[in-house]
Design a protein around this motif. Structure first.
Motif, PDB file in Angstrom:
ATOM      1  N   TYR A   1      -7.815   3.637   0.546  1.00  0.00           N
ATOM      2  CA  TYR A   1      -7.030   3.088   1.084  1.00  0.00           C
ATOM      3  C   TYR A   1      -8.101   1.010   1.210  1.00  0.00           C
ATOM      4  CZ  TYR A   1      -4.979   6.994   2.300  1.00  0.00           C
ATOM      5  OH  TYR A   1      -4.028   8.784   2.280  1.00  0.00           O
TER       6      TYR A   1
ATOM      7  N   VAL B   1      -8.060   3.995  -8.415  1.00  0.00           N
ATOM      8  CA  VAL B   1      -8.212   4.030  -6.785  1.00  0.00           C
ATOM      9  C   VAL B   1      -8.188   5.640  -5.762  1.00  0.00           C
ATOM     10  CG1 VAL B   1      -5.886   2.598  -6.125  1.00  0.00           C
ATOM     11  CG2 VAL B   1      -5.427   4.782  -6.681  1.00  0.00           C
TER      12      VAL B   1
ATOM     13  N   ILE C   1      -8.707   9.220  -2.438  1.00  0.00           N
ATOM     14  CA  ILE C   1      -7.889   8.063  -2.016  1.00  0.00           C
ATOM     15  C   ILE C   1      -8.358   7.187  -0.979  1.00  0.00           C
ATOM     16  CG2 ILE C   1      -5.792   6.841  -1.805  1.00  0.00           C
ATOM     17  CD1 ILE C   1      -4.615   9.373  -2.178  1.00  0.00           C
TER      18      ILE C   1
ATOM     19  N   ILE D   1       1.708   2.272  -3.339  1.00  0.00           N
ATOM     20  CA  ILE D   1       1.083   2.645  -4.094  1.00  0.00           C
ATOM     21  C   ILE D   1       0.933   4.376  -4.016  1.00  0.00           C
ATOM     22  CG2 ILE D   1      -1.661   2.758  -5.092  1.00  0.00           C
ATOM     23  CD1 ILE D   1      -1.626  -0.470  -4.669  1.00  0.00           C
ATOM     24  N   VAL D   2       0.228   4.343  -2.797  1.00  0.00           N
ATOM     25  CA  VAL D   2       0.157   5.606  -1.966  1.00  0.00           C
ATOM     26  C   VAL D   2       1.413   7.004  -2.650  1.00  0.00           C
ATOM     27  CG1 VAL D   2      -0.001   7.350   0.028  1.00  0.00           C
ATOM     28  CG2 VAL D   2      -1.126   4.880  -0.392  1.00  0.00           C
TER      29      VAL D   2
ATOM     30  N   CYS E   1      -3.317  -4.623  -3.688  1.00  0.00           N
ATOM     31  CA  CYS E   1      -2.045  -5.695  -2.814  1.00  0.00           C
ATOM     32  C   CYS E   1      -1.829  -6.971  -2.471  1.00  0.00           C
ATOM     33  CB  CYS E   1      -1.890  -4.738  -1.745  1.00  0.00           C
ATOM     34  SG  CYS E   1      -0.994  -2.803  -2.352  1.00  0.00           S
TER      35      CYS E   1
ATOM     36  N   PRO F   1       1.230  -1.187   0.149  1.00  0.00           N
ATOM     37  CA  PRO F   1       0.204   0.118  -0.053  1.00  0.00           C
ATOM     38  C   PRO F   1       0.664   1.120  -0.325  1.00  0.00           C
ATOM     39  CG  PRO F   1      -0.794  -1.719   1.814  1.00  0.00           C
ATOM     40  CD  PRO F   1       0.567  -1.744   1.104  1.00  0.00           C
TER      41      PRO F   1
ATOM     42  N   ILE G   1      -6.955   0.400  -1.992  1.00  0.00           N
ATOM     43  CA  ILE G   1      -5.534  -0.289  -2.516  1.00  0.00           C
ATOM     44  C   ILE G   1      -5.094  -1.372  -1.929  1.00  0.00           C
ATOM     45  CG2 ILE G   1      -3.499   0.536  -1.865  1.00  0.00           C
ATOM     46  CD1 ILE G   1      -4.283   3.803  -2.528  1.00  0.00           C
ATOM     47  N   ASN G   2      -5.828  -1.828  -0.600  1.00  0.00           N
ATOM     48  CA  ASN G   2      -5.462  -3.243   0.356  1.00  0.00           C
ATOM     49  C   ASN G   2      -5.865  -4.347  -0.315  1.00  0.00           C
ATOM     50  OD1 ASN G   2      -4.036  -1.696   2.267  1.00  0.00           O
ATOM     51  ND2 ASN G   2      -6.063  -1.723   3.488  1.00  0.00           N
TER      52      ASN G   2
END
Length: 456
Positions: free
Chosen positions: A47, A65, A45, A32-33, A54, A29, A50-51
């Motif tokens: 999250y 995202v 965003i 990506i961030v 991943c 993560p 995103i998790n």
């Protein structure tokens, strides 16, 4: 792991594309961030997404995202009409004119509120994924076309006159008409009319219906056994067939071609062809103009003059003419005479009860309480009647004095002929027509009715 950031032209979203550097490459993560931050993406965003990426990465495809916040436009301005009808639902505040029948009449009064104009509201700002503000648009202003007799004040629309409300919702046009035009007959499809302006009817007024107006009334057809009243104006009508029902009444001039079996009241009555078996009261004159000009049968009372081509008929039909005393004084005098007579009769009855009570008291008879209350009530009523009797007598004396002081040039004019069967009363003096009188003028001279010749 290579993380590429893609942002569309509108900047309202951001996606990443993952590409492996080796077979066992993994993405975190933070990577990506960091890639998003490096690209300038700082708002919206997700999250959680995103998790998940991943945990189960997909490669070489765009993965969204981040999402920006769309701006919201403000509400458009609008017009909201007041509820002119008494709706059963107490919480109903406004009306939709589209729901109204085409013949529905909305009558408004001077100074009455018609509608509220609401201004457009401000929009709500949005923000893109770069954290930049996107202004929300203000709603569109409502366009209003104000016609005659309306005004906009403090976001409210008011009527400047008494009249009928005219609304075109397609153009937001609002107007107050001072003339109500009925194209056709006044019947069950139209209903009774009570209008504060002028009324024009292209057809007839059918039996039993009522037309009431503050101003002039024009009826191009016939008034049939109906009630038509102008409070402050004239009435112009082709013809009246009263059938001894209803009334046609105005405060100014009543202009008619003919009237039959009708009750008529006006300041002046101007007719062309015929008044047949009518009951007429005018404060000034009854005059025939530009026609046959015949008065036959019925009762005609005028304050100043009655003038026609012919009065009565060869068949000797009873016709009563009364000139020289305003009808309202005659009517009030008649009512006072009736009331005084009734009061005297009631006073005599009550006097007997009061005398009986006094006699019993003198004899010291034990009178029950209910009888005492009856006697007390009779005494109070007698005093009230006597007081009212004195007032009525005084008013009657005033009317008699006014009638005696009236010095109008009262006369009856028959331009062609007045027939036997006609009874004339000039300022209280009676005259019976026993033989035809041609081109005759009847007037008062030295407290007598004299007959003179008519000259054109």
């Amino acid at each position: 792991m290579i993380v590429k950031v893609k942002v569309p032209e509108n900047k309202m979203s951001a996606s990443i594309i993952l590409e492996k550097a080796s077979d066992d490459d993994k993405v975190t993560p933070k990577e990506i961030v960091d890639a998003l931050n490096e690209a300038g993406v700082k708002y919206g965003i997700d999250y959680n997404v995103i998790n998940r990426i991943c945990q189960n990465p997909e490669f070489s495809v765009p993965l969204q995202v981040a999402v920006g916040k769309e701006p919201k436009n403000g509400e458009d301005g609008r017009i909201e009409f007041v509820n002119f009808e008494k709706e059963k639902e107490s919480d109903k505040k406004n009306i939709d004119f589209r729901e109204f029948p085409t013949h529905k009449r909305i009558i408004v009064r001077k100074g009455q509120k018609i509608a509220t104009v609401y201004e457009p509201t401000e929009g709500e700002d949005g923000i893109n994924v770069f954290g930049e503000k996107i202004p929300g648009k203000v709603g569109n202003k409502v366009e209003i076309k104000l016609g005659n007799n309306v005004e906009l004040k403090d976001n409210s629309i008011y009527s400047k006159v008494d009249g009928i409300l005219i609304v075109n919702l397609n153009e937001n046009f609002i107007d107050i008409g001072e003339v109500l035009e009925i194209k056709g007959d006044v019947d069950y499809s139209i209903g009774n009319i009570d209008f504060p302006g002028e009324v024009v009817i292209t057809g007839d007024v059918k039996p039993g219906f009522v037309v009431r107006s503050k101003k002039d009334i024009k009826v191009e057809g016939i008034i049939e056994a109906a009630t038509v009243i102008s409070l402050e104006g004239n009435i112009i009508v082709s013809g009246i067939k009263g059938r001894d029902k209803g009334i046609v009444k105005c405060s100014k001039d009543l202009i008619v071609r003919f009237a039959e079996n009708a009750n008529l009241e006006a300041k002046n009555l101007i007719f062309k062809d015929l008044l047949n078996n009518c009951n007429v009261k005018v404060s000034e004159s009854i005059i025939a103009e530009n026609g046959r000009g015949v008065i036959v049968g019925g009762e005609y009372i005028a304050g100043v003059k009655i003038e026609a081509e012919e009065i009565g008929s060869e068949m000797g039909i009873p016709t009563h003419l009364e000139v020289g005393i305003p009808p309202h004084l005659l009517e009030e005098r008649k009512l006072l005479h009736t009331q005084i007579m009734l009061d005297k009769q009631n006073a005599e009855k009550l006097m007997k009860i009061v005398k009986q009570y006094k006699l019993l008291k003198e004899k010291k008879v034990d009178i029950p309480n209910d009888k005492k209350q009856l006697f007390v009530k009779a005494t109070t009523t007698l005093l009230n009647i006597k007081e009212q009797l004195e007032k009525n007598k005084k008013r009657l004396d005033e009317i008699e004095e006014m009638i005696n002081k009236i010095k109008v040039d009262a006369k009856v004019v028959a331009r062609k002929v007045i027939y036997p069967g006609v009874e004339i009363m000039l300022q209280g003096l009676k005259y019976y027509i026993n033989k035809p009188l041609t081109k005759a003028v009847l007037r008062i001279e030295n407290d007598n009715i004299i007959v003179g010749g008519y000259k054109e």
